[in-house]
Write a protein that holds these residues in place. Structure first.
Motif, mmCIF file in Angstrom:
data_model
loop_
_atom_site.group_PDB
_atom_site.id
_atom_site.type_symbol
_atom_site.label_atom_id
_atom_site.label_comp_id
_atom_site.label_asym_id
_atom_site.label_seq_id
_atom_site.Cartn_x
_atom_site.Cartn_y
_atom_site.Cartn_z
ATOM 1 N N GLY A 68 -8.453 -4.416 15.882
ATOM 2 C CA GLY A 68 -9.749 -3.935 16.353
ATOM 3 C C GLY A 68 -9.700 -2.473 16.749
ATOM 4 N N TYR A 69 -10.854 -1.818 16.714
ATOM 5 C CA TYR A 69 -10.936 -0.418 17.139
ATOM 6 C C TYR A 69 -12.259 -0.162 17.839
ATOM 7 N N THR A 70 -12.295 0.889 18.645
ATOM 8 C CA THR A 70 -13.525 1.280 19.334
ATOM 9 C C THR A 70 -13.906 2.733 19.064
ATOM 10 N N SER A 71 -13.060 3.465 18.352
ATOM 11 C CA SER A 71 -13.355 4.865 18.021
ATOM 12 C C SER A 71 -12.796 5.185 16.643
ATOM 13 N N VAL A 72 -13.288 6.258 16.065
ATOM 14 C CA VAL A 72 -12.798 6.714 14.766
ATOM 15 C C VAL A 72 -11.305 7.002 14.828
ATOM 16 N N GLU A 73 -10.878 7.623 15.906
ATOM 17 C CA GLU A 73 -9.461 7.981 16.052
ATOM 18 C C GLU A 73 -8.578 6.736 16.100
ATOM 19 N N GLU A 74 -9.038 5.705 16.838
ATOM 20 C CA GLU A 74 -8.264 4.471 16.918
ATOM 21 C C GLU A 74 -8.213 3.768 15.565
ATOM 22 N N ALA A 75 -9.326 3.785 14.843
ATOM 23 C CA ALA A 75 -9.350 3.185 13.503
ATOM 24 C C ALA A 75 -8.352 3.892 12.594
ATOM 25 N N ALA A 76 -8.312 5.210 12.659
ATOM 26 C CA ALA A 76 -7.394 5.985 11.828
ATOM 27 C C ALA A 76 -5.941 5.665 12.175
ATOM 28 N N ARG A 77 -5.636 5.568 13.466
ATOM 29 C CA ARG A 77 -4.264 5.237 13.888
ATOM 30 C C ARG A 77 -3.861 3.856 13.378
ATOM 31 N N THR A 78 -4.782 2.907 13.460
ATOM 32 C CA THR A 78 -4.489 1.536 13.018
ATOM 33 C C THR A 78 -4.253 1.488 11.517
ATOM 34 N N VAL A 79 -5.111 2.153 10.757
ATOM 35 C CA VAL A 79 -4.960 2.191 9.299
ATOM 36 C C VAL A 79 -3.623 2.815 8.917
ATOM 37 N N ARG A 80 -3.293 3.944 9.533
ATOM 38 C CA ARG A 80 -2.043 4.629 9.196
ATOM 39 C C ARG A 80 -0.828 3.770 9.563
ATOM 40 N N SER A 81 -0.887 3.136 10.724
ATOM 41 C CA SER A 81 0.223 2.290 11.161
ATOM 42 C C SER A 81 0.456 1.144 10.182
ATOM 43 N N LEU A 82 -0.619 0.528 9.718
ATOM 44 C CA LEU A 82 -0.498 -0.577 8.760
ATOM 45 C C LEU A 82 0.072 -0.104 7.429
ATOM 46 N N GLU B 264 6.062 -4.455 5.631
ATOM 47 C CA GLU B 264 6.374 -5.836 6.006
ATOM 48 C C GLU B 264 5.255 -6.448 6.855
ATOM 49 N N ARG B 265 4.772 -5.692 7.816
ATOM 50 C CA ARG B 265 3.684 -6.193 8.671
ATOM 51 C C ARG B 265 2.397 -6.358 7.857
ATOM 52 N N LEU B 266 2.150 -5.426 6.983
ATOM 53 C CA LEU B 266 0.954 -5.499 6.135
ATOM 54 C C LEU B 266 0.989 -6.758 5.272
ATOM 55 N N ARG B 267 2.144 -7.074 4.724
ATOM 56 C CA ARG B 267 2.276 -8.265 3.887
ATOM 57 C C ARG B 267 2.070 -9.541 4.710
ATOM 58 N N ALA B 268 2.639 -9.566 5.907
ATOM 59 C CA ALA B 268 2.499 -10.743 6.767
ATOM 60 C C ALA B 268 1.054 -10.946 7.198
ATOM 61 N N LEU B 269 0.366 -9.859 7.533
ATOM 62 C CA LEU B 269 -1.027 -9.964 7.963
ATOM 63 C C LEU B 269 -1.940 -10.316 6.797
ATOM 64 N N SER B 270 -1.584 -9.889 5.609
ATOM 65 C CA SER B 270 -2.354 -10.256 4.420
ATOM 66 C C SER B 270 -2.326 -11.772 4.228
ATOM 67 N N ALA B 271 -1.149 -12.359 4.372
ATOM 68 C CA ALA B 271 -1.021 -13.809 4.243
ATOM 69 C C ALA B 271 -1.797 -14.521 5.349
ATOM 70 N N LYS B 272 -1.736 -13.983 6.564
ATOM 71 C CA LYS B 272 -2.468 -14.593 7.685
ATOM 72 C C LYS B 272 -3.976 -14.482 7.454
ATOM 73 N N ALA B 273 -4.413 -13.363 6.905
ATOM 74 C CA ALA B 273 -5.842 -13.167 6.624
ATOM 75 C C ALA B 273 -6.355 -14.234 5.669
#
Length: 220
Positions: free
Chosen positions: A164-178, A183-192
């Motif tokens: 989740g995000y509440t600002s443009v900056e937080e959304a950008a940080r989350t996208v970049r981190s993913l 490995e985390r991206l793959r695991a979350l894809s399966a969970k999704a």
């Protein structure tokens, strides 16, 4: 008795009217079409939305500016109200080579992008449920969603509380981190995908049957 499309909507009904008999029935999503999608996914971030003022779509271009290493696709249908929004989006995206706006595309184009993207970024708008978010999750995209609305409470937060995000900056940080954590991206894809299975037509039908049985038993 009241039937709502998400727990978020249910809470607003409860607060507004004091209703106690509220039954959450998530709308059906064509997950069967989307679950098989796979293939090589790149650093692509997809947004699917109606092009209208309340959606606050300029935020997608702003996130794209902060994450130049990814390609952002904003795809949506237009109406007579879309003109000013499109102009504003294009102004905010001026000079951006990693931001792509496509309007009124056929379904097959959306499916194509869903098979290529890794992340689904929903604009900062509180959806009552969010069919596009559920569809993206079924396709294996990891949804990054505004921290409000049914798209957050009933879909993205059930995949991971960090989406989740509440600002443009937080959304950008989350996208970049993913994007930087394969490995985390793959695991979350399966969970999704697993979460999205709960929005199938069969799940919808079973829930409607359940609610009808309860209503019949309790009476008016």
């Amino acid at each position: 008795p009241v039937m709502t499309n998400s727990s978020w909507t249910a809470e607003y009904v409860r607060k507004a009217y004091g209703s106690q008999r509220i039954y959450v029935v998530h709308p059906p999503v064509n997950v069967e079409e989307l679950l098989p999608l796979g293939g090589d996914r790149g650093k692509i971030v997809l947004t699917v939305s109606r092009i209208s003022p309340e959606k606050r779509l300029t935020a997608i271009a702003e996130v794209a500016r902060l994450v130049p290493e990814a390609e952002f696709y904003l795809v949506g249908s237009t109406s007579v109200y879309s003109g000013p929004v499109l102009r504003e989006i294009r102004e905010r995206a001026e000079g951006l080579r990693n931001f792509h706006l496509e309007t009124d595309v056929p379904r097959r184009r959306i499916i194509e992008l869903m098979s290529q993207a890794s992340i689904y970024l929903h604009p900062p708008f509180a959806e009552h449920f969010g069919i596009a978010i559920a569809e993206a999750a079924a396709a294996g995209l990891v949804p990054v969603v505004y921290r409000d609305g049914g798209g957050w409470t009933d879909i993205a937060s059930r995949i991971d509380q960090g989406l989740g995000y509440t600002s443009v900056e937080e959304a950008a940080r989350t996208v970049r981190s993913l994007l930087n954590d394969t490995e985390r991206l793959r695991a979350l894809s399966a969970k999704a995908r697993e979460v999205a299975k709960g929005f199938s037509y069969e799940a919808f039908r079973a829930r409607v049957d359940e609610v009808i049985r309860v209503l019949v038993a309790k009476g008016p």
